[in-house]
Design an enzyme around this catalytic site. Structure first.
Site, PDB file in Angstrom:
ATOM      1  CE1 TYR A  13     -16.917  -2.227  -4.279  1.00 50.20           C
ATOM      2  CE2 TYR A  13     -16.653  -3.869  -6.001  1.00 50.20           C
ATOM      3  CZ  TYR A  13     -17.317  -2.781  -5.482  1.00 50.20           C
ATOM      4  OH  TYR A  13     -18.381  -2.249  -6.157  1.00 50.20           O
TER       5      TYR A  13
ATOM      6  CE  LYS B 299       1.520  -3.810   7.537  1.00 51.81           C
ATOM      7  NZ  LYS B 299       1.671  -3.049   6.267  1.00 51.81           N
TER       8      LYS B 299
ATOM      9  CB  THR C 198      -0.920   0.016   1.229  1.00 53.50           C
ATOM     10  OG1 THR C 198      -1.653  -1.206   1.273  1.00 53.50           O
ATOM     11  CG2 THR C 198      -1.884   1.185   1.172  1.00 53.50           C
TER      12      THR C 198
ATOM     13  NE  ARG D 293      -4.422   1.209   3.804  1.00 55.53           N
ATOM     14  CZ  ARG D 293      -4.362   2.338   3.087  1.00 55.53           C
ATOM     15  NH1 ARG D 293      -5.043   2.450   1.973  1.00 55.53           N
ATOM     16  NH2 ARG D 293      -3.602   3.341   3.501  1.00 55.53           N
TER      17      ARG D 293
ATOM     18  CE1 TYR E 256      -1.681  -4.637   6.458  1.00 55.92           C
ATOM     19  CE2 TYR E 256      -1.487  -4.345   4.092  1.00 55.92           C
ATOM     20  CZ  TYR E 256      -1.612  -3.811   5.346  1.00 55.92           C
ATOM     21  OH  TYR E 256      -1.659  -2.451   5.504  1.00 55.92           O
TER      22      TYR E 256
ATOM     23  CB  ILE F 216       5.309  -4.459   8.278  1.00 57.93           C
ATOM     24  CG1 ILE F 216       5.803  -5.902   8.373  1.00 57.93           C
ATOM     25  CG2 ILE F 216       5.309  -3.991   6.823  1.00 57.93           C
ATOM     26  CD1 ILE F 216       4.963  -6.918   7.605  1.00 57.93           C
TER      27      ILE F 216
END
Length: 365
Positions: free
Chosen positions: A170, A222, A107, A199, A194, A261
């Protein structure tokens, strides 16, 4: 081979069959029994496109030991292409100041604005130039399982040490779908999952991670949900990197996280290394907090892109839809640099406040 032969025979058979009619049998046409086309049933003979001889390949245990991983910024030329010279300088500064790994095309690195060709090229470039000095973790995740498989195959083929995988966003799937999605890519090599629900719109719950942990290729997670979740994993022997710079000190020293991270380490890699390696250091954590809050005032990587431009280590070029922070925040950054100390930041130019017309915004590249 028998399965393949049956597949071939199936394709050669006429898809639409009817009895052969003779000249005098026209009256019988109404009695013809039409048959629906028969779909070929293809056996599942897909094998992962992988190699055990890939250069710079590392073990899952090596990935689990990394404490400071930088989600590296991707700088651009004025026409929007990658500025590889600036990128190489950024990576070199990470190596010199003690980062152990980089996330390429995450990202922060704006992988979401790259074509897959650009993405894999940048992973390959990073491995070729720096793979002997720092671990290269390619963000080859996707909300499409097909694309995640293909990109991960290519990433390992060009030598990345591990993959970073997001859960499908999405077009969200079920929890069973999450497990199937990740299973498809875990067979190829070391991977970090992740979890960032802000998000993706979907949390990866612990029971999914515990199921995936049966794979020897799961390096860890993460985690951006918080330190209570971090402790759930570390108590069960699962490696975790904090995905929140503002929580990483406590995650490391109070909740058992392996490390972080980090976005902030793009700017002050040496200080972030001290935070991860030097034991509890609450005074340094407090000193960095205003910078971290400034970085995330707007969605990442807007703050980071603005900061690196004002430090003179990246051109002030933004791929839309990202735009620089407003002037008031740009002035605030200069004050923060002086308070922390310019010597701790990357680059050797004086920090400056850029004007609005100094920035180049690119929508087509």
């Amino acid at each position: 081979m028998d399965a393949l032969r049956s597949y071939g025979v199936c394709l050669r058979e006429p898809a639409l069959q009817s009895p052969r009619l003779r000249r005098g049998d026209a009256y019988k046409r109404r009695n013809v029994q039409w048959r629906f086309p028969r779909a070929a049933v293809v056996p599942n003979f897909h094998l992962p496109m992988r190699s055990y001889e890939v250069k710079n390949r590392t073990s899952t245990e090596d990935i689990k030991a990394l404490r400071l991983i930088t989600a590296i910024k991707t700088p651009y030329l004025p026409d929007g292409r990658f500025d590889l010279e600036a990128y190489d300088d950024l990576i070199n500064m990470q190596i010199v100041q003690g980062a152990e790994g980089v996330i390429v095309g995450g990202t922060t690195g704006e992988g979401q604005l790259m074509s897959w060709d650009e993405h894999i090229m940048l992973i390959g470039h990073t491995v070729n130039c720096f793979g002997g000095s720092i671990k290269v973790i390619g963000n080859t995740g996707s909300n499409s399982t097909r694309e995640a498989i293909h990109a991960t195959e290519q990433g390992f083929a060009v030598g990345m040490h591990a993959a970073l995988h997001i859960n499908p966003y999405y077009g969200k799937t079920s929890l069973e779908g999450l497990i199937s999605h990740f299973d498809c890519v875990l067979s190829m090599g070391p991977a970090i999952i992740y979890n960032v629900p802000t998000r993706t719109g979907q949390d990866i719950p612990p029971h999914v991670i515990h199921t995936l942990a049966e794979s020897p290729n799961l390096a860890g997670v993460k985690e951006c949900v918080g330190n209570d979740r971090v402790k759930q994993y570390t108590d069960n022997g699962i490696a975790v990197w904090s995905g929140n710079d503002d929580q990483c000190h406590d995650a490391r020293w109070n909740y058992g996280a392996t490390g972080v991270i980090s976005v902030t380490s793009n700017l002050v890699p040496g200080l972030m290394r001290e935070l991860m390696f030097g034991g509890k250091y609450p005074s340094l954590n407090s000193k960095l907090m205003p910078l971290i809050e400034w970085l995330f005032h707007e969605p990442n990587p807007i703050g980071l892109n603005t900061a690196l431009a004002q430090l003179g280590v990246a051109r002030p070029v933004f791929r839309l839809p990202y735009v620089p922070l407003p002037r008031a925040k740009r002035e605030e950054f200069v004050i923060l640099v002086k308070e922390i100390g310019r010597e701790y930041f990357v680059g050797d130019k004086e920090v400056e406040v850029l004007n609005d017309d100094d920035f180049i915004l690119i929508g087509r590249y």
